[in-house]
Design an enzyme around this catalytic site. Structure first.
Site, PDB file in Angstrom:
ATOM      1  CG  ASP A 319      -2.038   0.942   1.199  1.00  0.00           C
ATOM      2  OD1 ASP A 319      -1.808   2.139   0.930  1.00  0.00           O
ATOM      3  OD2 ASP A 319      -3.171   0.501   1.426  1.00  0.00           O
ATOM      4  NE  ARG A 321      -4.908   2.699   0.140  1.00  0.00           N
ATOM      5  CZ  ARG A 321      -5.942   1.973   0.555  1.00  0.00           C
ATOM      6  NH1 ARG A 321      -7.180   2.362   0.279  1.00  0.00           N
ATOM      7  NH2 ARG A 321      -5.756   0.881   1.268  1.00  0.00           N
TER       8      ARG A 321
END
Lengths: 392, 392
Positions: A319, A321
Site C-alpha cells: 500500500d 496511500r
C-alpha cells in the site's frame, strides 16, 4: 537627511509577496501560492498547477494553441459557498497537503492580482445534482426517503462539490512521515527519476505542487453545520475499475454507495455527510500494477492469505496511500468529530484519530452489498486487522 | 594475431541493450524501455513508471517502507490473452504514445531480465466481470439479451481489461503535432515548471514516461477477431463527476453506458466491442478548472453559446485532449476498420480517420439518455460542429 517613511506592515509584505509563511493566519502574510509559469520571477513553489495535466499544457503551447502568457479570467468562478477559516488553517502542522486559501484566491489576494500576479485557485467549489442508479433504486425500494431538498423524488441527490489540488508543504510532509526534510526531498527526486531538481537544489522553496491527482469532496447538507451537527464521513480511494465499471473483484463501488447512503441520512436529519474521493488508484500503486497483481492472485489460487503477499511481490509494498496525509481535508472543512465513519480500514481510522478528530462510530460495509467474487478481499482485510464491526 | 570472433547479431544488440530503436520489428533490437530507478545505468528514458504515482514511491522510500532496490517478482502476472504483433507495432509513426511490447516484457526481454535488468511492464491485461446497474436494468427490461458467455443472466458483463501506461516517443509526438522535437521538448519542460531537465539537455533520450494517467481498454468478445469481424468502439475521456457520481450537468456516464451497450451487441453477434477509457479529466484541463468553469457558466447564464467561451476564459483553450494521440491504442490492438463509432466528437472521428482507420458508422447518443441539465452541453457541441446524426 530625511528619514525613509516606514511603510505600513501589510504593504511591506506585499512588496515581497513571494515568500510563503506556511500557517500564517493572515493570508497576505502567509503569501499566495504562485505556481504559474507565465512569469518565472513570480514563482515561489516547485512544480506547477493541475497535476500531471501540466504536461498537456506543454503540448498546447508547443502546438501553438495555448498562449504561454495566458492569465485566467476568473470572473464568476468563485466558490458557491463561503468558506470560513478555522483554527486548522493557521496551524502549520495540521494542514500540509493543500492550500487552505486555495478556493479564495481572488478574494484574499486581490492586491496581488492588481500587481499582475498570475495566481491560480487550487480549489474550486460548485454545486451539482447527482443521478446514480443505486440511489434511485434505494428511493424506489423505500430504503431512502426523498425530502425534496437533499434527496429529490426521482432519486436526484443535491451536493456541493470541492475539487482540491495537492499543495505540499515539504517540511510538514516530512514531519508527518517522521523523516528529515532533506531525506524526503532526496527520495522524491530520485524515485521519480529526477523530477524537479529544485527538490534537492532549492531548499528555500518549501512548497511542492506534485503531478498527482488530488481529492474531490461531495458534501451533503449545510457545510456551515459541520462544527455543530453530526457528521458522517466516507473517505474513498479511487478504484476506477469498480467505481465506474463495477468490476466484481472488489467492493469499492458498493462501499462508495453505502457511504453516500449514510451521508444522505445524516444530512437529512440536520447533519452533514462528506464523501471524499481521492485519486489514489490501486492503493496509489497505479492500475498496471493492480492488474498484474490480479493475474498473480488468480494464477496462484486466489486465497485471502495471498491477497497482500502478491501485491508486495510485484510492488515491493502492499500500500502506498499514506493515509496519514489524508485527514488534512477534514481539518480544512472544520471537522472535529465524526459521528459515523463509513470504513473498515484501520489505516484510515488511525490516521484520522491520531490527527485529533474524534470518531464515535465505525460503520462496516453491509454484507448484502458485497459481490460474490469480493469475499476474498474482505476476508484478507479482516485477517490483516481491518475492522469488521463484529467485535464492537 | 588471432582475429576477434564476430558475435551473432542478436548478442551484439544485447551487449548494448539500452539503446531504443523505436519501431524496430524485433523487440530485442527495438530495446526494452527501462524507466526504473534501482540502477541508473540501465535507464534509457526520461521519467519513470506508474505516472504520477512515482511521487508516492518517493514517499515510500523516504519513510523506509519500500526498498529502493526492489525488483518486482513478475511471476504469474502475464497477460490473460496472447497479444500478437501487427504491422503497426513496427511502424515508428503509427504508435508513439505506448510501448507495443509493454505487456510482454517478461517474454520478449527474457535475456535482459537474466542480465539483471529491472524492466517493468507498462501494460497489464486481465479479465473481470462487471456489475453495472444500468446494464442490469437493460437486461431486466429486455433491451439487452443475456447470452451466458459475454452477458450473463444477472446482467454481469465479461470483459478483458488492458491497463496502459503512457510511453511517449518524443520525435513521433512532435511529428504528430506538426512541431519540431526541440520546440516540443522546450514547451514540455517550461510548462511543467521545469519537470525533467533531460527534456532539454538529453536529446539522445527519445522516450519520455510522462506523469499523466494512461488508458484502460474494456474489450468484449474475442480480441483475436478484431481484424476480421465487426468492431464497435467508444473512446471515452474521463469525467469523474459523471462517470462515478452521475452529475447531471453532462452526458458522460450516459454516453459511456450507451457505448458499452453497443459494444455488447456487437460482441454478441461475433464481433468485438472496445471501450477505451482515457485519463483526461475535464478535457485534460483537470477538475479544478472544470468546476471553475461550471461556476462561470452558471453565473453568466448557462447558454450553449457561452459553453466553450467560459472554458477559454479560464483555461486559455477549450480542450487539451489532443485526440491525434488517441488512435495509437486502436492500432496497437489491430483495429483497421470501425463499424460503429459511438461518439459525436468530430475531433475523435477526424483523428481516427486521419490515422488510417476506416469508420463506417457514427452513433450519436440516444436522446432518452440525456439528463435534462445536459442539453446545454449537447446543443453547444452541435453548434460547434459535433456530429449529431441528423445529417446522415
Amino acid at each position: 537627511m530625511v528619514s525613509q517613511p516606514i511603510p505600513p506592515k501589510s504593504l511591506r509584505v506585499i512588496a515581497k509577496p513571494n515568500t510563503i509563511r506556511w500557517g500564517a493566519a493572515d493570508p497576505i502574510k502567509r503569501g499566495a501560492i504562485v505556481g504559474t509559469v507565465s512569469n518565472p520571477k513570480q514563482r515561489n513553489v516547485i512544480g506547477t498547477h493541475a497535476g500531471g495535466y501540466s504536461v498537456y499544457e506543454g503540448l498546447a503551447v508547443a502546438s501553438g494553441q495555448l498562449d504561454p502568457q495566458h492569465q485566467p479570467n476568473l470572473q464568476h468562478t468563485q466558490p458557491v459557498v463561503a468558506m470560513r477559516p478555522n483554527a486548522a488553517w493557521r496551524n502549520r502542522e495540521r494542514i500540509v497537503t493543500l492550500d487552505p486559501w486555495g478556493a479564495m484566491t481572488t478574494e484574499v489576494f486581490a492586491p496581488l492580482y492588481e500587481q499582475g500576479y498570475n495566481i491560480r485557485p487550487t480549489i474550486a467549489i460548485t454545486r451539482a445534482t447527482l443521478n446514480m442508479p443505486e440511489i434511485q433504486q434505494a428511493v424506489q425500494s423505500g430504503r431512502l426517503e426523498p425530502d425534496g431538498e437533499i434527496l429529490l423524488a426521482d432519486g436526484g441527490l443535491r451536493v456541493t462539490k470541492f475539487a482540491i489540488e495537492p499543495v505540499w508543504y515539504l517540511p510538514g510532509i516530512a514531519q508527518r512521515l517522521n523523516v528529515r526534510e532533506k531525506a524526503l526531498r532526496r527520495a522524491l527526486h530520485d524515485h521519480t527519476g529526477g523530477m524537479y531538481p529544485e527538490l534537492i537544489s532549492r531548499f528555500d522553496l518549501k512548497v511542492f505542487l506534485p503531478p498527482i491527482g488530488g481529492a474531490t469532496v461531495y458534501l451533503m447538507g449545510d457545510h456551515a453545520a459541520i462544527a455543530e451537527q453530526p457528521v458522517t464521513v466516507r473517505v474513498h480511494d479511487e478504484c476506477n475499475g469498480s467505481d465506474v465499471f463495477g468490476s466484481d473483484i472488489c467492493t469499492c463501488r458498493p462501499y462508495l454507495i453505502h457511504g453516500l447512503e449514510e451521508c444522505i441520512e445524516t444530512a437529512q436529519s440536520g447533519g452533514v455527510g462528506l464523501t471524499v474521493y481521492t485519486r489514489k488508484e490501486g492503493r496509489a500503486l497505479g492500475e498496471v500494477t493492480k492488474f498484474l497483481v490480479y493475474n498473480a492472485r488468480k494464477q496462484v489460487g486466489d486465497e485471502a492469505e495471498g491477497y497482500f503477499e502478491r501485491t508486495e511481490c510485484v510492488a515491493g509494498v502492499t500500500d502506498m496511500r499514506f493515509q496519514e496525509l489524508m485527514p488534512d481535508v477534514l481539518h480544512w472543512l472544520g471537522v472535529k468529530r465524526i459521528d459515523r465513519l463509513v470504513s473498515m480500514s484501520d489505516m484510515k481510522y488511525d490516521a484520522i484519530v491520531e490527527s485529533g478528530i474524534e470518531v464515535l462510530n465505525r460503520i462496516p460495509i453491509r454484507a448484502d452489498l458485497i459481490p460474490a467474487d469480493a469475499w476474498v478481499e474482505i476476508n484478507a482485510k479482516k485477517a490483516a486487522g481491518y475492522y469488521d464491526g463484529s467485535t464492537d
